[in-house]
Design an enzyme around this catalytic site. Structure first.
Site, PDB file in Angstrom:
ATOM      1  N   GLU A 162      95.257 118.670   3.165  1.00 29.72           N
ATOM      2  CA  GLU A 162      94.614 119.990   3.237  1.00 29.72           C
ATOM      3  C   GLU A 162      95.228 120.927   4.262  1.00 29.72           C
ATOM      4  O   GLU A 162      94.519 121.503   5.088  1.00 29.72           O
ATOM      5  CB  GLU A 162      93.119 119.836   3.528  1.00 29.72           C
ATOM      6  CG  GLU A 162      92.360 119.108   2.464  1.00 29.72           C
ATOM      7  CD  GLU A 162      90.851 119.110   2.691  1.00 29.72           C
ATOM      8  OE1 GLU A 162      90.410 119.459   3.796  1.00 29.72           O
ATOM      9  OE2 GLU A 162      90.115 118.769   1.760  1.00 29.72           O
ATOM     10  N   GLU A 366      89.725 113.288  -2.705  1.00 30.25           N
ATOM     11  CA  GLU A 366      88.416 113.398  -2.042  1.00 30.25           C
ATOM     12  C   GLU A 366      87.441 114.084  -2.984  1.00 30.25           C
ATOM     13  O   GLU A 366      87.801 115.071  -3.631  1.00 30.25           O
ATOM     14  CB  GLU A 366      88.476 114.230  -0.748  1.00 30.25           C
ATOM     15  CG  GLU A 366      89.145 113.548   0.410  1.00 30.25           C
ATOM     16  CD  GLU A 366      89.058 114.360   1.700  1.00 30.25           C
ATOM     17  OE1 GLU A 366      88.042 115.062   1.908  1.00 30.25           O
ATOM     18  OE2 GLU A 366      90.015 114.290   2.489  1.00 30.25           O
TER      19      GLU A 366
HETATM   20  C1  BG6 Z   1      87.689 117.327   3.846  1.00 29.23           C
HETATM   21  C2  BG6 Z   1      88.484 116.574   4.893  1.00 29.23           C
HETATM   22  O1  BG6 Z   1      88.039 118.665   3.883  1.00 29.23           O
HETATM   23  O2  BG6 Z   1      86.321 117.331   4.001  1.00 29.23           O
HETATM   24  C3  BG6 Z   1      87.771 115.340   5.440  1.00 29.23           C
HETATM   25  O3  BG6 Z   1      89.738 116.208   4.409  1.00 29.23           O
HETATM   26  C4  BG6 Z   1      86.316 115.655   5.714  1.00 29.23           C
HETATM   27  O4  BG6 Z   1      88.458 114.896   6.578  1.00 29.23           O
HETATM   28  C5  BG6 Z   1      85.674 116.135   4.417  1.00 29.23           C
HETATM   29  O5  BG6 Z   1      85.592 114.573   6.235  1.00 29.23           O
HETATM   30  C6  BG6 Z   1      84.196 116.426   4.552  1.00 29.23           C
HETATM   31  O6  BG6 Z   1      83.960 117.371   5.562  1.00 29.23           O
HETATM   32  P1  BG6 Z   1      82.945 117.044   6.749  1.00 29.23           P
HETATM   33  O7  BG6 Z   1      82.965 118.262   7.632  1.00 29.23           O
HETATM   34  O8  BG6 Z   1      81.644 116.806   6.105  1.00 29.23           O
HETATM   35  O9  BG6 Z   1      83.469 115.834   7.436  1.00 29.23           O
END
Ligand code: BG6
Length: 467
Positions: A162, A366
């Protein structure tokens, strides 16, 4: 009837080093930007010091991953060169060798991310990180060290996680005391340097790793227009372009698209480039695109005015941009407890968009639901809400494949509870519960949530049961 996937579809689950490993200063590891930022919040939430303590539990954790049935698992790296461009830390190489070997012994394909928000802090102190071209050389060397050390066994690589989202967040880019007038210029320079580093690491992977495949991972953006007024439709398109597509164009075609060049020029923030860059950027051809997907957005046209000339930004992650777009709320979608608008159809749309624009195989690295899970007295976690979320998003993947999209894997976030950047261990994403709270380490016991058993059956049956 089930929604069946192809036999070689890769079912996985993701994580990142700073969010699971802990052991932040053990065995020679250096401080990272992610550590530094998390320590600023230590009083309010968990930090990277212990995280999920994967560093000390990795054998047990990988055994659980095998039980879950994962075919793919991702890691990233912050221990290899503690000062960024200095000596190599053999203990770090040994740790990742042990992890990779254990994964392979358990039939889990390692799919490695080189850089997930955790730039060695020494590079910030020496060069102000990505603002300086020397950070590009440091990253290239680090990538080469990894390819040489692990490339015999690791064939699938993601260069950065990202970049297109990281660049919007001052803290992640270590932009702490920047004069406001210079912020966007420095940001544009950092972004460009990361693109050059990405291209060098892509080219080196193809040179150094026999049979190696490499690609970028982007935070995907899917934006609906707030109305059918043509300027709102254009605004929605530009929001996708400015948040994600400009980066995909750079990764895939080695140059900024016209609208982005025009923006950089008109705002007077075009980055400095070197004569050799064009050849480097053009040579880099990703083998796939990895995308992270959580939600969709809505945009309307935002005209400039006297106080807000073209290119004035407001907010960071979901920024508004004068002369282009303003983010609105979608009244038709439900929102997670932490504000993400849940939209499986958006996933089908974005998969179609990226595949038909770039014609590269896609993998989801993700996708998941962050919630405050509750451990019941009988030692269980009944996360039926996560199961419902994943069901709908996997069904969207199935639909996209039927649309003709070449999607070869799905790796939800996250394999186990991780340290969430804004909510620590209050917000959990994993299939495996890690028994700790923000300020109470407890026993760090691993507990299989209901979603663990559900995802296990999806993997075993290679598909979803009909609802
Ligand atoms: C993504 C990242 O953008 O979002 C992760 O790559 C992150 O590292 C995930 O954990 C969720 O976001 P958050 O702020 O809930 O941890």
């Amino acid at each position: 009837m089930v929604k069946q996937f192809k036999n070689d579809f890769l079912w996985g689950a993701s994580s990142s080093a700073f969010q699971i490993e802990g052991a932040w200063n053990e065995d020679g590891k250096g401080l990272t930007v992610a550590d530094y930022n998390s320590f600023k919040k230590s009083a309010v939430q968990a930090d990277t010091k212990v995280a999920s303590d994967f560093y000390h539990h990795f054998k047990e954790d990988i055994a659980l991953m095998k039980e879950l049935g994962l075919k793919r698992f991702s890691l990233s790296w912050a221990r290899i060169i503690p000062t960024g461009d200095g000596e190599i830390n053999q203990a770090g190489i040994d740790f990742y060798n042990a992890v990779i070997d254990t994964l392979l012994e358990n039939d889990i394909l390692p799919f490695v991310t080189l850089y997930h928000f955790d730039l060695p802090f020494a590079l910030v102190e020496k060069y102000n990180g990505w603002a300086d071209r020397r950070c590009v050389s440091a990253f290239q060397r680090y990538a080469q060290v990894c390819y040489q050390a692990f490339g015999d066994r690791v064939k699938n690589w993601q260069v950065t996680n990202e970049q297109n989202l990281m660049i919007r967040v001052d803290e992640r880019m270590n932009m702490y005391d920047v004069v406001p007038e210079n912020t966007e210029k420095i940001r544009a320079q950092m972004d460009y340097h990361m693109f050059v580093a990405h291209a060098l690491a892509t080219n080196d992977c193809h040179q150094l790793v026999a049979g190696g495949k490499v690609g970028p991972s982007v935070s995907s953006t899917m934006t609906y227009p707030s109305s059918n007024k043509p300027e709102d439709v254009w605004a929605a398109r530009m929001n996708d372009n400015f948040k994600t597509n400009y980066a995909l164009e750079m990764y895939c075609f080695g140059e900024y698209p016209g609208y982005y060049q025009e923006y950089l020029t008109k705002c007077g923030i075009y980055p400095e480039t070197q004569p050799e860059d064009q050849a480097i950027l053009k040579a880099a051809k990703p083998d796939f695109i990895a995308l992270n997907y959580y939600r969709t957005l809505v945009a309307s046209y935002l005209p400039t005015d006297e106080q807000h000339p073209l290119g004035t930004k407001e907010k960071d992650i979901d920024f508004d941009l004068y002369g282009y777009f303003k983010i609105e709320k979608n009244q038709h979608l439900k929102t997670s407890k932490y504000g993400a608008q849940i939209d499986p159809t958006g996933l089908r749309l974005v998969l179609n968009d990226y595949y038909h624009q770039y014609r590269l195989p896609l993998i989801i690295t993700e996708n998941g639901l962050g919630t405050p899970d509750r451990l019941t007295e009988d030692g269980k976690v009944h996360d039926d809400y996560r199961i419902a979320y994943l069901y709908d998003h996997i069904a969207a993947c199935h639909a996209a494949i039927s649309d003709g999209v070449e999607l070869f894997g799905y790796c939800p976030w996250s394999v186990m509870d991780i340290l969430s950047s804004h909510q620590g261990f209050k917000k959990r994403y994993g299939f495996i519960y890690v028994n700790r709270e923000d300020h109470e380490l407890k026993d760090l016991r691993r507990i299989k949530k209901d979603s663990f058993y559900w995802y296990q059956s999806v993997i075993k049956n290679n598909g979803l049961p009909e609802e």
